[in-house]
Scaffold this active site. Sequence first.
Site, short mmCIF file in Angstrom:
data_model
loop_
_atom_site.label_atom_id
_atom_site.label_comp_id
_atom_site.label_asym_id
_atom_site.label_seq_id
_atom_site.Cartn_x
_atom_site.Cartn_y
_atom_site.Cartn_z
N ASP A 128 0.87 -1.19 0.00
CA ASP A 128 0.00 0.00 0.00
C ASP A 128 0.90 1.23 0.00
OD1 ASP A 128 -2.41 -1.39 0.19
OD2 ASP A 128 -2.53 -1.22 2.38
N GLN A 158 0.03 6.80 -6.37
CA GLN A 158 -1.09 7.76 -6.21
C GLN A 158 -1.02 8.84 -7.28
OE1 GLN A 158 0.78 8.45 -2.58
NE2 GLN A 158 -0.78 7.53 -1.28
N ARG A 177 -0.61 -0.95 -8.63
CA ARG A 177 -1.99 -0.53 -8.36
C ARG A 177 -2.05 1.00 -8.48
NH1 ARG A 177 -3.32 -0.80 -2.37
NH2 ARG A 177 -3.64 -3.03 -2.68
N ALA A 182 -5.17 8.95 -0.82
CA ALA A 182 -6.16 9.14 0.24
C ALA A 182 -5.67 9.99 1.41
CB ALA A 182 -6.60 7.78 0.76
N HIS A 220 -13.38 3.90 -7.96
CA HIS A 220 -14.83 3.71 -8.10
C HIS A 220 -15.40 4.79 -9.00
CE1 HIS A 220 -13.33 2.82 -4.02
NE2 HIS A 220 -13.98 1.70 -4.18
N ARG A 281 -10.21 7.86 6.62
CA ARG A 281 -9.93 8.14 5.19
C ARG A 281 -11.19 7.89 4.34
NH1 ARG A 281 -4.84 5.96 6.66
NH2 ARG A 281 -5.26 3.88 5.84
C1 LIG Z 1 -8.41 -1.24 -4.07
C2 LIG Z 1 -7.99 0.11 -3.58
C3 LIG Z 1 -6.77 0.26 -2.94
C4 LIG Z 1 -6.35 1.51 -2.52
N1 LIG Z 1 -5.09 1.65 -1.98
C5 LIG Z 1 -4.65 2.89 -1.65
C6 LIG Z 1 -3.31 3.10 -1.22
O1 LIG Z 1 -2.50 2.17 -1.14
N2 LIG Z 1 -2.94 4.36 -0.90
C7 LIG Z 1 -3.80 5.43 -0.99
O2 LIG Z 1 -3.40 6.56 -0.72
N3 LIG Z 1 -5.08 5.25 -1.39
C8 LIG Z 1 -5.53 4.02 -1.72
N4 LIG Z 1 -6.81 3.86 -2.14
C9 LIG Z 1 -7.80 4.97 -1.99
C10 LIG Z 1 -7.81 5.88 -3.18
O3 LIG Z 1 -6.59 6.60 -3.24
C11 LIG Z 1 -8.99 6.87 -3.10
O4 LIG Z 1 -8.86 7.64 -1.95
C12 LIG Z 1 -10.36 6.21 -3.10
O5 LIG Z 1 -10.39 5.10 -3.92
C13 LIG Z 1 -11.44 7.19 -3.61
O6 LIG Z 1 -11.14 7.60 -4.91
P1 LIG Z 1 -11.92 7.09 -6.22
O7 LIG Z 1 -10.86 6.78 -7.23
O8 LIG Z 1 -12.85 6.01 -5.91
O9 LIG Z 1 -12.63 8.38 -6.78
P2 LIG Z 1 -13.61 9.43 -6.12
O10 LIG Z 1 -13.73 10.51 -7.15
O11 LIG Z 1 -13.15 9.81 -4.76
O12 LIG Z 1 -14.97 8.65 -5.99
C14 LIG Z 1 -15.71 8.23 -7.11
C15 LIG Z 1 -17.02 7.66 -6.61
O13 LIG Z 1 -16.78 6.49 -5.85
C16 LIG Z 1 -17.63 6.43 -4.71
N5 LIG Z 1 -16.79 6.53 -3.50
C17 LIG Z 1 -15.46 6.84 -3.43
N6 LIG Z 1 -15.01 6.79 -2.17
C18 LIG Z 1 -16.08 6.47 -1.42
C19 LIG Z 1 -16.27 6.26 -0.03
N7 LIG Z 1 -15.25 6.39 0.84
N8 LIG Z 1 -17.50 5.91 0.40
C20 LIG Z 1 -18.53 5.76 -0.47
N9 LIG Z 1 -18.42 5.94 -1.79
C21 LIG Z 1 -17.21 6.29 -2.27
C22 LIG Z 1 -18.57 7.57 -4.85
O14 LIG Z 1 -19.69 7.11 -5.56
C23 LIG Z 1 -17.79 8.57 -5.66
O15 LIG Z 1 -18.61 9.47 -6.36
C24 LIG Z 1 -7.23 2.63 -2.66
C25 LIG Z 1 -8.44 2.49 -3.30
C26 LIG Z 1 -8.83 1.27 -3.79
C27 LIG Z 1 -10.12 1.17 -4.53
#
Ligand SMILES: Cc1cc2nc3c(=O)[nH]c(=O)nc-3n(C[C@H](O)[C@H](O)[C@H](O)COP(=O)(O)OP(=O)(O)OC[C@H]3O[C@@H](n4cnc5c(N)ncnc54)[C@H](O)[C@@H]3O)c2cc1C
Length: 300
Positions: A128, A158, A177, A182, A220, A281
């Site tokens: 991570d 990131q 990945r 975050a 997502h 987060r």
């Molecule tokens: C498998 C995986 C591993 C990850 N590993 C890391 C890591 O190692 N280091 C790191 O810094 N970050 C990590 N993250 C977190 C990532 O950096 C983002 O903070 C997080 O995924 C939200 O961003 P998004 O790309 O989904 O887009 P966003 O624009 O934030 O969200 C898009 C849509 O997804 C949905 N959504 C997003 N977050 C949420 C939530 N918390 N609750 C409910 N709905 C939500 C909503 O519908 C939103 O409109 C990881 C994420 C995933 C999916």
Amino acid sequence: MRVSLLAFADRPVVRKLATSGVGRKVALRFVAGEHLDDGLRAVKALNERGTTASLDHLGENVTDEPKATEAARVYIETVERIESAGLLANISVKLSQLGLDIDPDLALGNAERVVERAAAAGTTVTLDMEDHRYTERTVAACQALAERHPGAIGVALQSYLYRTPEDLERVIHTQVRLCKGAYLESADVAYPHRNDVDKAFAHLARRLLQAGTYPMIATHDEQLVRFVQRTAERVGRDRSTFEFQMLYGIRRDLQRALVDDGYRVRIYVPFGTEWYPYLVRRLAERPANIRFFASQLFRR
Ligand SMILES: Cc1cc2nc3c(=O)[nH]c(=O)nc-3n(C[C@H](O)[C@H](O)[C@H](O)COP(=O)(O)OP(=O)(O)OC[C@H]3O[C@@H](n4cnc5c(N)ncnc54)[C@H](O)[C@@H]3O)c2cc1C
């Protein structure tokens, strides 16, 4: 909103309040449970629904050696349980949980034991990515581990960090990945605006799909998911050579739709008692989550 929540949540008094019964209840929306068995149960259910998983034993910023060594032991046990149950899962590990704040050699030694056991079980480890103070050491650790255990290791990068395009070239031969990021970062190191983070994500995703060994696209964001689908088609990448990743409890509808369309999907499944920083987060990413948390506070 995101910035103030991440800063506010760090205060000891807030932490104490939030880890009471209500926090625990809300955490269970995003966390499989407090024990390894909970995590394994969740993975089994996900496998039955056509997705793979990545198990994360929650914990970070460990400050004493026995705790770091114990975290590595739990990860080794996790790999052994994945293997014996025949589950489709790998593991996700934070180097600060394995002792990076105490001694880099301790963390690397712990990580190496975990990666060795994972490789022997035919599975993989993703490092991570934590906040920017850890980025260089995490990328370097991935490079070192990949030399000794090719095919068994990858790292999260990131898109919000300015440095990521260069980091990507250093580890593109591993399983990368890609996520947005975050943590609370300053404009000195990370794009402050969403649009720029998304643009950078698209750019990095395209590079990964063109040249990456096995891109793991962690988002997502439906627009970016569609962008990745179109780009994969355009560069002729077969659906079996990359995967989407999403977090446990988030956008189950999208997870299902991608599986139904024949894409590989892996769900990140956290378990353990140290769920507070992870919960914060997740709350900070979406105002609706904070409203949900507040509504639970006032419901008895
Ligand atoms: C498998 C995986 C591993 C990850 N590993 C890391 C890591 O190692 N280091 C790191 O810094 N970050 C990590 N993250 C977190 C990532 O950096 C983002 O903070 C997080 O995924 C939200 O961003 P998004 O790309 O989904 O887009 P966003 O624009 O934030 O969200 C898009 C849509 O997804 C949905 N959504 C997003 N977050 C949420 C939530 N918390 N609750 C409910 N709905 C939500 C909503 O519908 C939103 O409109 C990881 C994420 C995933 C999916």
